[in-house]
Design an enzyme around this catalytic site. Structure first.
Site, PDB file in Angstrom:
ATOM      1  N   SER A   7      -1.825  -1.881   9.610  1.00 44.13           N
ATOM      2  CA  SER A   7      -2.442  -2.414   8.394  1.00 44.13           C
ATOM      3  C   SER A   7      -3.794  -3.036   8.711  1.00 44.13           C
ATOM      4  O   SER A   7      -3.884  -3.982   9.501  1.00 44.13           O
ATOM      5  CB  SER A   7      -1.534  -3.485   7.780  1.00 44.13           C
ATOM      6  N   MET A  34      -5.829  -5.480  -3.020  1.00 46.72           N
ATOM      7  CA  MET A  34      -5.332  -6.598  -3.833  1.00 46.72           C
ATOM      8  C   MET A  34      -6.417  -7.043  -4.804  1.00 46.72           C
ATOM      9  O   MET A  34      -7.591  -7.088  -4.439  1.00 46.72           O
ATOM     10  CB  MET A  34      -4.946  -7.771  -2.929  1.00 46.72           C
ATOM     11  N   HIS A  63      -2.023   0.963  -0.386  1.00 45.23           N
ATOM     12  CA  HIS A  63      -0.990   0.193  -1.085  1.00 45.23           C
ATOM     13  C   HIS A  63      -1.676  -0.671  -2.135  1.00 45.23           C
ATOM     14  O   HIS A  63      -2.358  -1.640  -1.803  1.00 45.23           O
ATOM     15  CB  HIS A  63      -0.233  -0.654  -0.048  1.00 45.23           C
ATOM     16  N   GLY A 139       0.868  -9.987  -0.872  1.00 49.32           N
ATOM     17  CA  GLY A 139      -0.285 -10.830  -1.139  1.00 49.32           C
ATOM     18  C   GLY A 139      -1.028 -11.325   0.085  1.00 49.32           C
ATOM     19  O   GLY A 139      -2.234 -11.452   0.057  1.00 49.32           O
ATOM     20  N   PHE A 140      -0.297 -11.595   1.168  1.00 51.42           N
ATOM     21  CA  PHE A 140      -0.956 -12.116   2.370  1.00 51.42           C
ATOM     22  C   PHE A 140      -0.339 -11.517   3.624  1.00 51.42           C
ATOM     23  O   PHE A 140       0.867 -11.275   3.667  1.00 51.42           O
ATOM     24  CB  PHE A 140      -0.830 -13.653   2.445  1.00 51.42           C
ATOM     25  N   GLY A 141      -1.169 -11.289   4.637  1.00 52.87           N
ATOM     26  CA  GLY A 141      -0.667 -10.799   5.917  1.00 52.87           C
ATOM     27  C   GLY A 141      -0.089 -11.938   6.742  1.00 52.87           C
ATOM     28  O   GLY A 141      -0.275 -13.114   6.431  1.00 52.87           O
ATOM     29  N   GLY A 142       0.618 -11.568   7.813  1.00 56.29           N
ATOM     30  CA  GLY A 142       1.117 -12.558   8.773  1.00 56.29           C
ATOM     31  C   GLY A 142       2.336 -13.349   8.330  1.00 56.29           C
ATOM     32  O   GLY A 142       2.673 -14.354   8.949  1.00 56.29           O
ATOM     33  N   GLY A 173       5.752  -5.788   5.918  1.00 53.30           N
ATOM     34  CA  GLY A 173       5.808  -7.251   5.892  1.00 53.30           C
ATOM     35  C   GLY A 173       6.598  -7.807   7.053  1.00 53.30           C
ATOM     36  O   GLY A 173       7.812  -7.621   7.121  1.00 53.30           O
ATOM     37  N   GLY A 174       5.909  -8.434   7.998  1.00 48.78           N
ATOM     38  CA  GLY A 174       6.597  -9.051   9.132  1.00 48.78           C
ATOM     39  C   GLY A 174       7.204  -8.062  10.108  1.00 48.78           C
ATOM     40  O   GLY A 174       8.093  -8.420  10.889  1.00 48.78           O
ATOM     41  N   GLY A 194       0.876  -5.060  10.855  1.00 45.30           N
ATOM     42  CA  GLY A 194      -0.473  -5.617  10.846  1.00 45.30           C
ATOM     43  C   GLY A 194      -0.784  -6.374  12.114  1.00 45.30           C
ATOM     44  O   GLY A 194      -1.320  -5.823  13.076  1.00 45.30           O
ATOM     45  N   SER A 195      -0.408  -7.660  12.135  1.00 50.09           N
ATOM     46  CA  SER A 195      -0.726  -8.483  13.302  1.00 50.09           C
ATOM     47  C   SER A 195      -0.037  -7.996  14.565  1.00 50.09           C
ATOM     48  O   SER A 195      -0.551  -8.190  15.671  1.00 50.09           O
ATOM     49  CB  SER A 195      -0.402  -9.957  13.020  1.00 50.09           C
TER      50      SER A 195
END
Length: 224
Positions: A7, A34, A63, A139-142, A173-174, A194-195
């Site tokens: 991501s 977003m 997405h 809505g938010f990464g991490g 997500g996660g 992502g991270s």
């Protein structure tokens, strides 16, 4: 075959072409769009997707965490996305939208927020190429992975198999080295990270390691 979609939400936005190149070997590049309305965060839009599609050979998986995807989603196909995901909670006419995305030449995907059950959408599954089960609130990464989503992933996989569909099941997500095996065992086969990828010293190696973990977990679980 497990697919890993890094991501770019976790990448350096000032160096997107380089960051795309850093994950060579990834199956898709996951692009989080977003709008500041459907979700509180604001990221990027059509012009960036268009530029990115020209800068990388890796196909783009967009997405859309936006209001009114019925209006906007087709523009992302035109901008170069190979797969476009809209949210069930935001689409006014999901079947028509999925057919329009497919007609324009991209894969059509639908996403479900954590509190949205899969069962009401069972009849829509044949219209889709992929279904995304969010494993955090969008809505938010991490964010931390929500374990309570694992039964939903299992139920979704059962529905896909019951209908004999060639439908990819994505989680987002996660997803990391510590959670990907549980997702794979539950039946997911496309993993957005992502991270876990962009936070690694060698992002391309992180992609390979995550894919190996997912494939081993799938083989052990013999899920599908």
């Amino acid at each position: 075959m497990a697919q890993i979609n890094p991501s770019i939400l976790s990448a350096d936005f000032a160096r997107l072409a380089d960051e795309a190149a850093a994950v060579e070997g990834a199956d898709w590049l996951h692009v989080d769009v977003m709008d500041g309305h459907f979700v509180p965060n604001l990221t990027l839009g059509v012009p960036i997707v268009e530029s990115l599609s020209k800068a990388t050979g890796t196909p783009l998986d967009c997405h859309l965490m936006i209001e009114d995807p019925d209006r906007w989603a087709p523009q992302y196909v035109e901008a170069g996305a190979g797969s476009v995901t809209f949210h069930a909670e935001a689409a006014a006419a999901p079947v028509r939208l999925a057919r329009e995305i497919r007609a324009k030449g991209a894969r059509a995907s639908m996403a479900l927020k954590p509190a949205t059950p899969i069962e009401p959408y069972e009849d829509l599954l044949p219209e889709l190429d992929m279904l995304l089960v969010m494993t955090v609130e969008p809505g938010f990464g991490g964010q931390a992975f929500l374990d309570i989503m694992l039964p939903k992933i299992r139920r979704t996989r059962q529905l896909i198999d019951q209908h004999g569909l060639q439908l990819w099941l994505q989680v987002d997500g996660g997803v990391s080295a510590s959670t990907i095996e549980r997702c794979a065992e539950a039946g997911a086969d496309v993993f957005v990270a992502g991270s876990a990828v962009y936070g690694a010293e060698d992002p391309a190696a992180a992609v390979r390691a995550l894919r190996r973990q997912a494939e081993e977990a799938t083989a052990h679980g013999c899920v599908h």
